[in-house]
Design a protein around this motif. Structure first.
Motif, PDB file in Angstrom:
ATOM      1  N   ALA A 160     -37.929  51.002  23.590  1.00 18.18           N
ATOM      2  CA  ALA A 160     -37.426  52.155  24.356  1.00 18.18           C
ATOM      3  C   ALA A 160     -38.561  52.837  25.112  1.00 18.18           C
ATOM      4  O   ALA A 160     -38.389  53.274  26.261  1.00 18.18           O
ATOM      5  CB  ALA A 160     -36.742  53.140  23.414  1.00 18.18           C
TER       6      ALA A 160
ATOM      7  N   PRO B 102     -36.941  48.781  18.128  1.00 18.29           N
ATOM      8  CA  PRO B 102     -36.214  49.577  19.129  1.00 18.29           C
ATOM      9  C   PRO B 102     -37.062  50.709  19.695  1.00 18.29           C
ATOM     10  O   PRO B 102     -36.974  51.020  20.888  1.00 18.29           O
ATOM     11  CB  PRO B 102     -35.004  50.120  18.349  1.00 18.29           C
ATOM     12  CG  PRO B 102     -34.811  49.160  17.224  1.00 18.29           C
ATOM     13  CD  PRO B 102     -36.205  48.707  16.849  1.00 18.29           C
TER      14      PRO B 102
ATOM     15  N   PRO C   2     -30.561  47.955  29.602  1.00 20.05           N
ATOM     16  CA  PRO C   2     -30.348  48.564  28.295  1.00 20.05           C
ATOM     17  C   PRO C   2     -29.355  47.794  27.437  1.00 20.05           C
ATOM     18  O   PRO C   2     -28.279  48.280  27.130  1.00 20.05           O
ATOM     19  CB  PRO C   2     -29.832  49.960  28.650  1.00 20.05           C
ATOM     20  CG  PRO C   2     -29.116  49.760  29.939  1.00 20.05           C
ATOM     21  CD  PRO C   2     -29.870  48.675  30.680  1.00 20.05           C
TER      22      PRO C   2
ATOM     23  N   ARG D  41     -33.713  44.065  25.423  1.00 23.62           N
ATOM     24  CA  ARG D  41     -34.417  44.119  24.139  1.00 23.62           C
ATOM     25  C   ARG D  41     -34.078  42.877  23.325  1.00 23.62           C
ATOM     26  O   ARG D  41     -32.911  42.581  23.105  1.00 23.62           O
ATOM     27  CB  ARG D  41     -34.041  45.363  23.330  1.00 23.62           C
ATOM     28  CG  ARG D  41     -34.883  45.511  22.058  1.00 23.62           C
ATOM     29  CD  ARG D  41     -34.508  46.727  21.234  1.00 23.62           C
ATOM     30  NE  ARG D  41     -33.263  46.529  20.504  1.00 23.62           N
ATOM     31  CZ  ARG D  41     -33.180  45.973  19.283  1.00 23.62           C
ATOM     32  NH1 ARG D  41     -34.267  45.580  18.654  1.00 23.62           N
ATOM     33  NH2 ARG D  41     -32.007  45.823  18.707  1.00 23.62           N
TER      34      ARG D  41
ATOM     35  N   ARG E 264     -39.396  50.750  28.059  1.00 24.31           N
ATOM     36  CA  ARG E 264     -38.344  50.875  29.076  1.00 24.31           C
ATOM     37  C   ARG E 264     -38.489  52.185  29.848  1.00 24.31           C
ATOM     38  O   ARG E 264     -38.333  52.219  31.078  1.00 24.31           O
ATOM     39  CB  ARG E 264     -36.969  50.773  28.415  1.00 24.31           C
ATOM     40  CG  ARG E 264     -35.848  50.865  29.422  1.00 24.31           C
ATOM     41  CD  ARG E 264     -34.547  50.320  28.882  1.00 24.31           C
ATOM     42  NE  ARG E 264     -33.592  50.288  29.991  1.00 24.31           N
ATOM     43  CZ  ARG E 264     -32.771  51.296  30.269  1.00 24.31           C
ATOM     44  NH1 ARG E 264     -32.759  52.383  29.525  1.00 24.31           N
ATOM     45  NH2 ARG E 264     -31.957  51.219  31.312  1.00 24.31           N
ATOM     46  N   ARG E 265     -38.816  53.261  29.126  1.00 29.09           N
ATOM     47  CA  ARG E 265     -39.018  54.540  29.834  1.00 29.09           C
ATOM     48  C   ARG E 265     -40.205  54.432  30.796  1.00 29.09           C
ATOM     49  O   ARG E 265     -40.168  54.937  31.923  1.00 29.09           O
ATOM     50  CB  ARG E 265     -39.249  55.677  28.828  1.00 29.09           C
ATOM     51  CG  ARG E 265     -37.985  56.118  28.103  1.00 29.09           C
ATOM     52  CD  ARG E 265     -38.164  57.499  27.453  1.00 29.09           C
ATOM     53  NE  ARG E 265     -39.207  57.540  26.436  1.00 29.09           N
ATOM     54  CZ  ARG E 265     -39.022  57.199  25.156  1.00 29.09           C
ATOM     55  NH1 ARG E 265     -37.837  56.788  24.734  1.00 29.09           N
ATOM     56  NH2 ARG E 265     -40.017  57.275  24.304  1.00 29.09           N
TER      57      ARG E 265
END
Ligand SMILES: [Zn+2]
Length: 287
Positions: free
Chosen positions: A210, A206, A227, A200, A213-214
């Motif tokens: 996130a 954020p 992460p 990131r 990323r998921r």
């Protein structure tokens, strides 16, 4: 040009950075993803086509040729004028919910350095965003997605680094006010590195990061999005952040050939384009 902001600066050797180059990093793009919805071969072919144009600084004949090709290939595409005779290319894929809007973008100009062809810095993200725009079908996703190819991200040659935010980011500063109602903005920049790792970036939302990323983990591209957080990078997402749009910069700035002649075809990988393309596509489908 891009500029690292914040206290922990340093393009290379940053304590927060990952090792550059090498090709043996565990963070290299995974060999096999769980889905195949994104045509990485076609994206890589467009990367090669851009590199074959040679240097593509903003306002150059090669840059205009690229803009014309983007407008011809992307769905519902048009130009948006940018001061200095420059142009953004804006493509739109309507979603099922007319009140929702997401922006996905990349800059298509290259840094004005003699012989610099920008296979990673310019061509990689431009290729992924074009392929995403060609893959997403009308009314299949909930939000409308606006795909923007920014002109003039790089500052003109000789501009002092401290003036980057007013001398560079030329296309995004014009586009951001127009799309300030977007619920999210996803910028891609330097996504073709063979040794790809996208932590990131510190200025990035954020929550949006996130969620991406998921999505990456679901398609098997989780290792590409470690992460952790890296120092901020002044880039085309900043004008959108200033408009209040939650924005992220997907960037691997631990790139040893940044603004160097070695940013050529030997520096980039089709697998990296695939990992980022599949992850962002899965993110868009999840909205
Ligand atoms: Zn650059």
């Amino acid at each position: 040009m891009l500029l690292v902001v914040g206290a922990t600066t340093g393009l290379r050797g940053s304590p927060l950075g990952v090792g550059a180059g090498g090709g043996t990093s565990p963070q290299a793009a995974p060999r096999a993803l769980r889905v195949d919805r994104f045509d990485a071969a076609r994206a890589f072919a467009f990367l090669r086509w851009q590199v074959a144009l040679g240097p593509r600084p903003a306002g150059s004949p090669a840059s205009r040729r690229l803009a014309a090709r983007l407008r011809a290939r992307a769905p519902n595409a048009r130009y948006q004028a940018v001061p200095g005779g420059l142009r953004n290319v804006i493509a739109t894929v309507p979603g099922r919910n007319p009140r929702r809007l997401v922006v996905v973008g990349a800059h298509y100009d290259t840094k004005d350095i003699p012989g610099f062809v920008g296979a990673n810095d310019g061509a990689s993200a431009t290729a992924v965003v074009l392929e995403l725009a060609r893959t997403v079908r009308p009314r299949r996703l909930r939000p409308t997605v606006v795909f923007i190819f920014f002109d003039g991200e790089e500052s003109p040659a000789g501009t002092p680094g401290g003036q980057f935010e007013t001398a560079g980011l030329r296309g995004s500063r014009v586009a951001a006010p127009r799309f300030r109602r977007a619920e999210a903005m996803v910028l891609l920049d330097l996504v073709g590195d063979r040794d790809l790792a996208i932590p990131r970036e510190e200025l990035s939302s954020p929550a949006v990061w996130a969620r991406i990323r998921r999505a990456a983990r679901r398609v098997g591209a989780g290792p590409v999005f470690p992460p952790r957080t890296r120092p901020g990078v002044l880039d085309d997402h900043v004008p959108f952040l200033r408009q209040g749009v939650p924005s992220v910069n997907l960037i691997d700035f631990e790139f040893p050939c940044w603004h160097r002649p070695c940013d050529d075809l030997s520096a980039v990988s089709r697998r990296s384009l695939d990992a980022v393309g599949e992850a962002v596509l899965e993110y868009l489908r999840s909205l």
